[in-house]
Design a protein around this motif. Structure first.
Motif, short mmCIF file in Angstrom:
data_model
loop_
_atom_site.label_atom_id
_atom_site.label_comp_id
_atom_site.label_asym_id
_atom_site.label_seq_id
_atom_site.Cartn_x
_atom_site.Cartn_y
_atom_site.Cartn_z
N VAL A 168 7.88 -0.09 -9.13
CA VAL A 168 7.17 -0.92 -10.11
C VAL A 168 5.99 -1.62 -9.44
O VAL A 168 6.18 -2.26 -8.40
CB VAL A 168 8.10 -2.01 -10.71
N PRO A 169 4.77 -1.50 -9.97
CA PRO A 169 3.64 -2.28 -9.44
C PRO A 169 3.76 -3.73 -9.96
O PRO A 169 3.89 -3.95 -11.15
CB PRO A 169 2.40 -1.60 -10.03
N PHE A 170 3.69 -4.70 -9.04
CA PHE A 170 3.85 -6.10 -9.42
C PHE A 170 2.76 -6.55 -10.40
O PHE A 170 3.00 -7.39 -11.26
CB PHE A 170 3.82 -6.99 -8.18
N GLY A 181 0.81 -1.22 0.00
CA GLY A 181 0.00 0.00 0.00
C GLY A 181 0.83 1.26 0.00
O GLY A 181 2.06 1.22 0.08
N VAL A 182 0.13 2.37 -0.09
CA VAL A 182 0.81 3.67 -0.08
C VAL A 182 1.39 3.91 1.31
O VAL A 182 0.75 3.64 2.32
CB VAL A 182 -0.19 4.79 -0.45
N ILE A 183 2.61 4.40 1.34
CA ILE A 183 3.29 4.59 2.62
C ILE A 183 2.69 5.77 3.39
O ILE A 183 2.17 6.72 2.82
CB ILE A 183 4.81 4.79 2.42
N PHE A 189 -1.35 2.91 -6.35
CA PHE A 189 0.03 3.29 -6.03
C PHE A 189 0.43 4.61 -6.69
O PHE A 189 1.62 4.91 -6.78
CB PHE A 189 1.00 2.20 -6.51
N SER A 190 -0.53 5.41 -7.15
CA SER A 190 -0.19 6.62 -7.91
C SER A 190 0.71 7.57 -7.12
O SER A 190 1.59 8.21 -7.69
CB SER A 190 -1.46 7.33 -8.37
N ASP A 191 0.50 7.65 -5.79
CA ASP A 191 1.33 8.55 -4.98
C ASP A 191 2.77 8.07 -4.88
O ASP A 191 3.68 8.85 -4.59
CB ASP A 191 0.75 8.68 -3.56
N MET A 192 2.99 6.78 -5.12
CA MET A 192 4.35 6.23 -5.00
C MET A 192 5.23 6.66 -6.17
O MET A 192 6.46 6.65 -6.05
CB MET A 192 4.29 4.70 -4.96
N GLN A 193 4.60 7.02 -7.30
CA GLN A 193 5.38 7.39 -8.48
C GLN A 193 6.28 8.60 -8.21
O GLN A 193 7.33 8.75 -8.84
CB GLN A 193 4.46 7.68 -9.67
#
Length: 553
Positions: free
Chosen positions: A503-505, A442-444, A474-478
């Motif tokens: 990278v999203p699995f 998940g998003v951190i 996961f958009s915020d992770m980019q």
């Protein structure tokens, strides 16, 4: 050469690679239409390459303010594979003056082609396909040039004095452009400096350019250099020009300065006592020998591979078959698939094959306090696991003993690995480079602390790979991947270099493990080389390394 390095080189295809050559691509755009009636566009082009049916961003140009006919100074360097169809997409954006990211930018259209098409024509021009499939008026021209064998770079520091003043109410805002004269008499932009505002004696930032790009390895090749006064409307005023060669520039290698009068041909004709429009000075010329990833590996540089696994409650109860941590008797879960795919590549670069493994976001025995950096084998003094199989066993054994909890904080584990990397930094040798693989669902929740930790880690021999497991957004992770401009800490400090790959699995659910490993590790060789080259640390000679250190089994 040791078997360990042959194995590593073969696993990445470093010796038997089908890559024919490296190719440099340069971009020019003509006729971009204004979307805003009050101002001209601020164009930027993102280069994407198709991989397993998806378009993945490879690189992007600089943003050129207020310009409908931009010539980008950014050079894209790609590997060319004759036997592969390498599909490329060039996406044109109008970047807001307040943001450098693509999220807030206006998408103006794109051009698609293959690398083979560009190479076969050497110069390919295509009309921009606008949103909705409409053919636009803008034309993107892509030029290709094969890289010669010389990978060395040159570092140049320019300044100027007593430039002509082109502004009525303030001083000129000068920038410098350097063009290479090609064999067909065309000019090719090599570099454009930043603009120094309101200054007739500017000192431009030191910049680095490949010798191939600067002069195609020909020290006598003519270089056309032009100085301009920047204007916000894009109609820059010409101050003057001069001709140079790299041979002349080398005069600044021993601490001396090289100077050229900056001349305006119109003034030369019109004005009787005209001398020049200022003096341009080269204060430093430094040739930088560029070493390759393989140079460092063969010189004994070891990859220290560390894994961090998300044990937060959002993964679901491991006893439930719907859980991301469910241990199926015949089918590995996504955590295991990602761990094994990446670990099997990294282990080839580590002679002892002992890998530290940590968990975060769980309550751990004996007192069941929440921890964000506990050893998966519960041995805090020695968190290392023997090989990939040892990692898998430690992961499976710890699951029944944990209480999955939260929150999803990854800054502590980045800082833990950074502490080890900082000790290596003091050796001033290329002996250990650290890779942290973080697997999370998940998003951190500690984004501010994580950004700060990454910015600090960017100064160290370290890279961070984040694999997003499951179906979360996961958009915020980019943003950690630097895909929306330069990552900065909460205090505004930028990363020294890009060290994060996200990278999203799910993008690789139906692909081979090798495809996932290739994607997440693609940037690591360049990150290793960039770090050591930036520090001026040379690889050891293989013979020196072999005699000074024995190998594990």
């Amino acid at each position: 050469m040791s078997d360990i390095y042959e194995s590593a080189a073969n696993s990445l295809g470093l010796f038997s690679s089908p890559c024919l050559t490296k190719v440099e691509l340069r971009l020019i755009c003509k006729g971009i239409q204004d979307r805003d009636a009050l101002s001209k566009p601020d164009p930027c082009i993102a280069l994407k390459m198709q991989s397993h049916g998806q378009w993945l961003e490879v690189d992007r140009t600089e943003v050129i303010r207020s310009c409908i006919n931009p010539t980008f100074s950014k050079v894209f360097t790609l590997d060319f594979y004759f036997e592969e169809v390498q599909r490329l997409r060039f996406e044109l954006y109008d970047i807001s003056s307040t943001h450098n990211g693509l999220k807030e930018a206006d998408f103006l259209g794109s051009v698609e082609c293959t690398l083979g098409q560009i190479i076969s024509q050497r110069k390919l021009s295509k009309a921009l396909l606008r949103p909705g499939g409409i053919v636009g008026k803008a034309i993107i021209t892509i030029s290709a040039e094969e890289l010669t064998g010389n990978d060395d770079y040159v570092e140049l520091s320019f300044s100027a004095r007593k430039l002509d003043d082109k502004d009525f109410f303030s001083k000129s805002d000068p920038f410098l452009e350097i063009y290479r004269l090609n064999d067909d008499a065309t000019l090719q932009l090599v570099h454009r400096t930043e603009t120094v505002m309101n200054n007739l004696n500017p000192v431009w930032k030191t910049f680095k350019v490949s010798l191939n790009n600067l002069c195609s390895g020909d020290q006598q090749r003519k270089l056309e250099c032009m100085v301009w006064d920047w204007d916000s409307n894009g109609k820059h005023d010409f101050i003057g020009e001069f001709e140079a060669t790299f041979k002349e520039m080398k005069g600044a290698m021993d601490g001396r300065q090289v100077q050229w009068p900056c001349l305006n041909p119109k003034y030369k004709v019109k004005k009787k006592n005209y001398k020049n429009s200022g003096i341009v000075i080269l204060n430093q010329c430094k040739i930088i020998k560029m070493h390759s990833f393989l140079d460092y590996i063969m010189g004994g540089c070891q990859i220290q591979f560390t894994v961090a696994i998300d044990f937060t409650a959002s993964n679901g109860d491991p006893r439930n078959s719907c859980s991301l941590h469910y241990i199926h008797p015949y089918q590995p879960n996504e955590y295991l698939k990602a761990l094994v795919a990446v670990g099997e590549i990294c282990q080839d670069y580590d002679s002892d094959k002992m890998f530290p493994a940590f968990g975060f976001g769980a309550r751990i025995p004996p007192d069941y306090q929440v921890s964000h950096d506990f050893a998966v084998n519960f041995n805090e003094l020695n968190p290392e696991c023997a090989g990939i199989q040892g990692l898998v066993e430690a992961y499976q054994n710890c699951l029944p003993k944990l209480q999955l909890y939260g929150p999803t904080n990854i800054a502590p584990i980045i800082q833990k690995v950074a502490n080890s990397a900082s000790q290596e930094q003091h050796t001033k040798e290329a002996m250990q480079y650290f890779i942290l693989l973080i697997l999370t669902d998940g998003v951190i929740t500690d984004m501010g602390d994580t950004r700060e930790a990454i910015v600090q880690a960017s100064h160290l021999p370290m890279s961070v790979i984040i694999v997003g497991v499951g179906s979360a957004d996961f958009s915020d992770m980019q943003m950690l991947d630097g895909d929306d401009g330069i990552l900065r800490s909460t205090k505004g400090e930028p990363v020294l270099r890009d060290i994060v790959q996200f990278v999203p699995f799910r993008n690789f659910k139906h692909a081979s493990p090798a495809a996932l490993a290739k994607m997440v590790l693609a940037e690591v060789p360049n990150q290793v080389v960039d770090y050591y080259n930036s520090k001026g640390i040379k690889p050891k000679v293989p013979s020196e390394y072999q005699s000074s250190r024995s190998f594990g089994p």
